[in-house]
Write a protein that holds these residues in place. Structure first.
Motif, PDB file in Angstrom:
ATOM      1  N   ARG A   1     -58.746  13.763  -9.397  1.00 24.16           N
ATOM      2  CA  ARG A   1     -57.418  13.439  -9.923  1.00 24.16           C
ATOM      3  C   ARG A   1     -57.464  13.130 -11.422  1.00 24.16           C
ATOM      4  O   ARG A   1     -56.477  12.645 -11.980  1.00 24.16           O
ATOM      5  N   ASP A   2     -58.575  13.435 -12.081  1.00 20.80           N
ATOM      6  CA  ASP A   2     -58.763  13.102 -13.499  1.00 20.80           C
ATOM      7  C   ASP A   2     -58.089  14.160 -14.368  1.00 20.80           C
ATOM      8  O   ASP A   2     -58.711  15.132 -14.816  1.00 20.80           O
ATOM      9  N   LEU A   3     -56.827  13.950 -14.630  1.00 24.04           N
ATOM     10  CA  LEU A   3     -56.042  14.908 -15.411  1.00 24.04           C
ATOM     11  C   LEU A   3     -56.607  15.087 -16.813  1.00 24.04           C
ATOM     12  O   LEU A   3     -56.705  16.220 -17.306  1.00 24.04           O
ATOM     13  N   ARG A   4     -56.967  14.012 -17.458  1.00 21.85           N
ATOM     14  CA  ARG A   4     -57.462  14.121 -18.837  1.00 21.85           C
ATOM     15  C   ARG A   4     -58.728  14.965 -18.912  1.00 21.85           C
ATOM     16  O   ARG A   4     -58.858  15.835 -19.776  1.00 21.85           O
ATOM     17  N   LYS A   5     -59.638  14.744 -17.987  1.00 27.88           N
ATOM     18  CA  LYS A   5     -60.871  15.528 -17.971  1.00 27.88           C
ATOM     19  C   LYS A   5     -60.558  17.003 -17.773  1.00 27.88           C
ATOM     20  O   LYS A   5     -61.164  17.875 -18.420  1.00 27.88           O
ATOM     21  N   PHE A   6     -59.599  17.288 -16.910  1.00 29.18           N
ATOM     22  CA  PHE A   6     -59.232  18.681 -16.645  1.00 29.18           C
ATOM     23  C   PHE A   6     -58.669  19.338 -17.899  1.00 29.18           C
ATOM     24  O   PHE A   6     -59.047  20.465 -18.255  1.00 29.18           O
ATOM     25  N   VAL A   7     -57.778  18.648 -18.585  1.00 31.44           N
ATOM     26  CA  VAL A   7     -57.178  19.203 -19.801  1.00 31.44           C
ATOM     27  C   VAL A   7     -58.248  19.409 -20.876  1.00 31.44           C
ATOM     28  O   VAL A   7     -58.247  20.421 -21.586  1.00 31.44           O
ATOM     29  N   GLU A   8     -59.159  18.463 -20.997  1.00 26.27           N
ATOM     30  CA  GLU A   8     -60.238  18.609 -21.983  1.00 26.27           C
ATOM     31  C   GLU A   8     -61.129  19.798 -21.658  1.00 26.27           C
ATOM     32  O   GLU A   8     -61.603  20.499 -22.564  1.00 26.27           O
ATOM     33  N   LEU A   9     -61.366  20.063 -20.362  1.00 24.81           N
ATOM     34  CA  LEU A   9     -62.150  21.236 -19.970  1.00 24.81           C
ATOM     35  C   LEU A   9     -61.406  22.524 -20.309  1.00 24.81           C
ATOM     36  O   LEU A   9     -62.021  23.522 -20.718  1.00 24.81           O
ATOM     37  N   CYS A  10     -60.089  22.506 -20.140  1.00 25.07           N
ATOM     38  CA  CYS A  10     -59.289  23.679 -20.516  1.00 25.07           C
ATOM     39  C   CYS A  10     -59.444  23.953 -22.010  1.00 25.07           C
ATOM     40  O   CYS A  10     -59.634  25.104 -22.426  1.00 25.07           O
ATOM     41  N   GLN A  11     -59.375  22.908 -22.807  1.00 26.80           N
ATOM     42  CA  GLN A  11     -59.525  23.083 -24.249  1.00 26.80           C
ATOM     43  C   GLN A  11     -60.921  23.588 -24.596  1.00 26.80           C
ATOM     44  O   GLN A  11     -61.082  24.491 -25.431  1.00 26.80           O
ATOM     45  N   GLU A  12     -61.932  23.030 -23.954  1.00 31.60           N
ATOM     46  CA  GLU A  12     -63.306  23.471 -24.180  1.00 31.60           C
ATOM     47  C   GLU A  12     -63.476  24.950 -23.835  1.00 31.60           C
ATOM     48  O   GLU A  12     -64.246  25.671 -24.491  1.00 31.60           O
ATOM     49  N   THR A  13     -62.765  25.392 -22.817  1.00 30.64           N
ATOM     50  CA  THR A  13     -62.877  26.778 -22.367  1.00 30.64           C
ATOM     51  C   THR A  13     -62.022  27.721 -23.213  1.00 30.64           C
ATOM     52  O   THR A  13     -62.142  28.937 -23.097  1.00 30.64           O
ATOM     53  N   GLY A  14     -61.142  27.170 -24.045  1.00 31.98           N
ATOM     54  CA  GLY A  14     -60.292  27.995 -24.890  1.00 31.98           C
ATOM     55  C   GLY A  14     -58.986  28.380 -24.250  1.00 31.98           C
ATOM     56  O   GLY A  14     -58.411  29.423 -24.580  1.00 31.98           O
ATOM     57  N   LEU A  15     -58.486  27.532 -23.341  1.00 32.54           N
ATOM     58  CA  LEU A  15     -57.251  27.821 -22.623  1.00 32.54           C
ATOM     59  C   LEU A  15     -56.180  26.794 -22.979  1.00 32.54           C
ATOM     60  O   LEU A  15     -56.455  25.594 -23.056  1.00 32.54           O
ATOM     61  N   LEU A  16     -54.963  27.274 -23.205  1.00 32.76           N
ATOM     62  CA  LEU A  16     -53.834  26.373 -23.379  1.00 32.76           C
ATOM     63  C   LEU A  16     -53.417  25.824 -22.020  1.00 32.76           C
ATOM     64  O   LEU A  16     -53.799  26.357 -20.971  1.00 32.76           O
ATOM     65  N   VAL A  17     -52.596  24.758 -22.038  1.00 30.20           N
ATOM     66  CA  VAL A  17     -52.196  24.084 -20.798  1.00 30.20           C
ATOM     67  C   VAL A  17     -50.689  23.918 -20.754  1.00 30.20           C
ATOM     68  O   VAL A  17     -50.063  23.517 -21.738  1.00 30.20           O
ATOM     69  N   HIS A  18     -50.119  24.265 -19.624  1.00 24.41           N
ATOM     70  CA  HIS A  18     -48.700  24.052 -19.347  1.00 24.41           C
ATOM     71  C   HIS A  18     -48.612  23.048 -18.206  1.00 24.41           C
ATOM     72  O   HIS A  18     -48.989  23.350 -17.078  1.00 24.41           O
ATOM     73  N   LEU A  19     -48.142  21.840 -18.513  1.00 20.36           N
ATOM     74  CA  LEU A  19     -48.023  20.800 -17.494  1.00 20.36           C
ATOM     75  C   LEU A  19     -46.676  20.914 -16.786  1.00 20.36           C
ATOM     76  O   LEU A  19     -45.631  21.000 -17.430  1.00 20.36           O
ATOM     77  N   ARG A  20     -46.722  20.891 -15.464  1.00 19.84           N
ATOM     78  CA  ARG A  20     -45.500  20.872 -14.656  1.00 19.84           C
ATOM     79  C   ARG A  20     -45.395  19.461 -14.084  1.00 19.84           C
ATOM     80  O   ARG A  20     -46.024  19.136 -13.086  1.00 19.84           O
TER      81      ARG A  20
END
Length: 894
Positions: free
Chosen positions: A116-135
């Motif tokens: 449930r660690d949202l921040r870690k997930f978003v940081e991994l997306c950034q590390e991978t080079g992916l933008l994030v759309h939060l719903r």
């Protein structure tokens, strides 16, 4: 009939047939571009802005590819693997629901750690080079109970949820603030990856859409969400806040929520080129007609055509269990692009497993598995639909800059669904022709003598040169007036996939439809020399006409331009295109095009190939040689071993008796925040015995080899006294009560040497006995025990590949239910290494329930023998591990 009359009738038929495949765009006016006022567009040079037609980044038009991935539905240790696979397959943006009930099951007790660690997930997306759309909800749906609203919100009698009630909105404010606190500093304006938020979901309450969505937006902005884009799902059944929130559309061809018994569902309007969205009518004010052409009226359409739920896979509901083919995904994407979609959002792109709370299982149906037959499936394997999805993703990645600016035009003839379906996107000069003759689980006629005519302002494009047949199941995208560096491709009857820049060479990769002959028409302008391999080239006036291609990796058109730069067109076969991978990292100047059946990712300066086969092959396009070069890898490593043993009821219970007593008993203490979903008593005794639970005599059913009873209403929180009373002493009994809680936990109250007689000092002795070897046929139930060995030697991911017949399968490890599966005839892939810690202590138990009659009024694929599903069984089971090979990018450069 005289000859002149016959010629007249024939000419009429020819004109009508020709008209069906003609479109006159010579007088069409390109729409004016007006930018929407959203929030902070982000850092200078990378600003994300949205106009009424498309999205720009740093001023450059984009056609983004967005894939849905719910972090709470996957073990956090495997997030990065899934993200790398998304990136490698052409996804640019990760969209994800923030499920309120999963994070705050009980009021005030929020959990933002582990899966449930949202921040870690978003940081991994950034590390991978992916933008994030939060719903961000608060309501999401997502096949989660109450759409992700916590039970304590839904049952609160002081307000109505999903309303403008001030108290409800105050709870929403607290929720939004909690989300913002988790992602603070990761918004796009701060240099982070979060560029958009979606408010609510599927909100269609009459008369309240605008006011409620605007209330939610004001709350989100006040909490700190200053975004380049605010969105909502909008199924065209109501108005929306124009200029404030951009509506997203959804398109599902397989719709498991539409139940039609055993029969196929009728085709949906989404299987044709149409501006209709989720409703059957988009609203006449949105469609502009000119002659025999339809288009979106951008003078009255303040928002671009964006999507968030284009279905390329499907979940299974109990009453409908379809297995979707790759073609459904390819056709759906092709149709959407042909209708003008300028942000392709997939639901789902990554499958997963529903989380479990302390009180309940959050999933609806199935309760656990949310595999979705997605491009990336529940346990990390690539779905069948990935083949079509990724090649179209690459097309949007590499040709989206131009495609995004091209407006979609639909022939009015498409409104007659019996006609061949086609569309054109163009900016007035160049563009693409889209065609679909595919109908999901239904057949279409073959259309013969087809030749398309597209009349532009300055010319008419006729393609192909020779009329062709469009067969049942075909769909394709053909370019016209496509600029290839300095050259002009007048048209091609092949579909572009991607392009690759290497030094002074620009490589274009196309693929040919199996059923349509490939041909190219190139202007001679700016061409100094041209060579073709496995094809024929003819000079026709000011053009080169190329046909008779032997499609495949060695089919190459090599063009030397007047400026000394080269352009290559590689025409792959349709089979080869299923295996294409395009890996690009602009910072590291990596641009690799490869063909392989393995899964491919790029990370830490290496390309990784993963497959269940230890021998893997990859063909990488070598720019110097102008062809694909094959590399082979032979990985070693221990293969996992396992055992699968069928077992009967009461397998974990012992035979017991009290030699000098007619009573055996035990008190079980049941304490749980969750409730009891089901409780079944099974026992076998040498002599007649009566069972009491908490002093109440249990009504039982005598089966062939044991006794059964439903005892769910007899067991309760607190102490539970279970007693077996015999008419004589020395009776031998084996028994268990299997309890399944609402949170999926499984409890077994079973006979063992801790039971006593009426005198507590009287010991219970073990005695041997013969247990039932299988469940009674009336239960239509089988149980298997799976044990895996050599965990310490197995480093790579391992999965069970299971063929079975039955109705519903449930998976337990110790006290925990970890998965379930509705039988649909497809191979069931069940991860085991993700449960390694649990499996070190307890075996995996798979219980499969059969259908009652085999004639249940549910949808199954036609090839399934329903009669065999009454007697459930595993027909085949294998344990396979992944093998991973790597190639350094430095080796490629050398």
């Amino acid at each position: 009939m005289n000859r002149s009359l016959l010629l007249f009738i024939t000419s009429l038929f020819s004109v009508s047939l020709s008209a069906q495949y003609s479109i006159d765009l010579s007088k069409i006016q390109y729409p004016s571009i007006e930018y929407l006022k959203m929030g902070n567009p982000g850092p200078a040079g990378q600003e994300i802005k949205v106009n009424n037609l498309f999205l720009t980044k740093g001023g450059v038009p984009q056609l983004p590819v967005m894939g849905e991935f719910h972090y709470v539905r996957m073990d956090e240790r495997y997030w990065k693997d899934a993200l790398l696979k998304m990136k490698a397959s052409g996804v640019n943006i990760v969209s994800t629901y923030i499920l309120w009930s999963v994070h705050e099951e009980t009021e005030g007790n929020q959990v933002w750690s582990g899966n449930r660690d949202l921040r870690k997930f978003v940081e991994l997306c950034q590390e991978t080079g992916l933008l994030v759309h939060l719903r961000i909800g608060p309501y999401c749906n997502a096949e989660i109970v109450d759409g992700g609203l916590p039970e304590w919100i839904v049952k609160n009698k002081n307000f109505s949820e999903r309303s403008n009630d001030p108290l409800y909105l105050e709870y929403v404010r607290k929720w939004y603030k909690s989300i913002y606190d988790q992602v603070k500093g990761l918004l796009y304006k701060d240099g982070g990856p979060i560029w958009a938020i979606q408010l609510e979901n599927e909100y269609v309450t009459k008369g309240m859409v605008i006011s409620h969505l605007m209330n939610l937006k004001r709350i989100a902005v006040s909490c700190g969400f200053d975004m380049p884009l605010y969105t909502m799902t909008h199924w065209m059944q109501s108005d929306y806040p124009k200029g404030e929130i951009v509506p997203y559309a959804g398109f599902y061809i397989e719709r498991p929520w539409i139940v039609n018994g055993k029969n196929e569902n009728p085709p949906t309007t989404f299987e044709f080129f149409t501006y209709n969205r989720l409703a059957d009518d988009i609203g006449t004010n949105k469609i502009k007609s000119q002659g025999d052409i339809e288009m979106l009226d951008y003078s009255n359409n303040e928002s671009p055509f964006f999507t968030c739920e284009v279905g390329v896979g499907t979940t299974n509901f109990y009453a409908r269990r379809a297995v979707v083919p790759e073609e459904m995904a390819g056709a759906n994407i092709t149709l959407r692009l042909g209708c003008g979609v300028n942000l392709m959002g997939y639901y789902m792109y990554v499958g997963g497993t529903n989380p479990v709370g302390k009180l309940n299982v959050f999933g609806e149906e199935p309760e656990f598995s949310y595999d979705y037959q997605a491009p990336i499936r529940e346990f990390g394997t690539l779905g069948e639909v990935m083949k079509e999805t990724k090649k179209l993703n690459y097309f949007m990645n590499d040709f989206g800059k131009e495609l995004a600016t091209q407006v979609a035009y639909l022939p009015k003839g498409n409104n007659d669904y019996d006609n061949l379906q086609w569309a054109v996107r163009t900016d007035g000069n160049s563009g693409y022709l889209f065609c679909s003759n595919y109908l999901y689980k239904h057949d279409r006629p073959e259309f013969k003598e087809v030749q398309f005519s597209v009349k532009l302002k300055d010319e008419t494009i006729v393609l192909p040169k020779n009329k062709v047949s469009i067969k049942n199941g075909s769909y394709f995208i053909w370019p016209f007036n496509l600029t290839l560096d300095k050259c002009i491709l007048k048209y091609a009857t092949t579909q572009p996939v991607c392009k690759q820049m290497q030094g002074n060479v620009l490589n274009y990769f196309f693929f040919a439809d199996d059923a349509v002959k490939a041909e190219y028409l190139l202007l001679k302008d700016n061409i100094k020399d041209i060579k073709v391999y496995n094809a024929k080239c003819r000079s026709v006036g000011k053009k080169y006409y190329i046909d008779d291609l032997d499609e495949g990796e060695r089919s190459v058109i090599d063009i030397l331009q007047n400026d000394g730069n080269r352009v290559r067109i590689i025409t792959l076969s349709e089979a080869d295109s299923d295996n294409i991978w395009h890996l690009r990292n602009e910072k590291k100047k990596i641009d690799v095009v490869a063909l392989t059946k393995s899964a491919v990712t790029f990370d830490n300066d290496s390309i990784y190939l993963t497959d269940t086969l230890n021998q893997q092959t990859i063909q990488i396009f070598d720019n110097q040689k102008g062809q694909f070069v094959t590399s082979r890898f032979d990985s070693s490593g221990q293969k996992p071993s396992f055992s699968c043993q069928a077992r009967g009821p009461m397998a974990e219970a012992d035979f017991i008796c009290t030699p000098d007593d007619s009573l055996i008993q035990k008190t079980f203490k049941y304490q749980s925040l969750s409730g009891i979903k089901s409780a079944v008593l099974r026992y076998k005794a040498d002599k007649p015995v009566t069972c009491f639970i908490n002093g109440k005599q249990i009504k039982t059913e005598n089966l062939d080899s044991y006794v059964k009873a439903d005892v769910a209403t007899c067991c309760s929180n607190g102490n539970n006294l279970v007693q077996f009373i015999s008419s004589t002493k020395n009776n031998i009994v084996v028994a268990e009560i299997e309890i399944i809680q609402k949170n999926g936990t499984r409890l077994l109250w079973k006979t063992d040497n801790t039971w006593t007689g009426s005198d507590q000092s009287v010991p219970v002795k073990f005695l041997s006995g013969i247990k039932p070897v299988k469940y009674d046929r009336k239960e239509r139930l089988v149980e298997y025990e799976i044990k895996v060995s050599d965990w310490d030697q197995i480093k790579e991911e391992s999965r069970l590949y299971i063929d079975f017949v039955g109705d519903v399968a449930s998976v337990f490890i110790g006290d925990l239910q970890v998965n379930d599966y509705y039988f649909n005839g497809d191979k069931w892939i069940l991860g085991v290494s993700r449960y390694k810690e649990l499996l070190r202590k307890d075996p995996m138990i798979i219980k499969i329930k059969g259908f009652e009659t085999g004639e249940e009024n549910i949808y199954l694929e036609r090839n399934i023998d329903r009669s065999k599903c009454v007697n459930p069984q595993i027909t085949d089971i294998k344990l396979k591990r992944d093998y991973t090979s790597s190639i350094s990018i430095f080796d490629l450069n050398n």
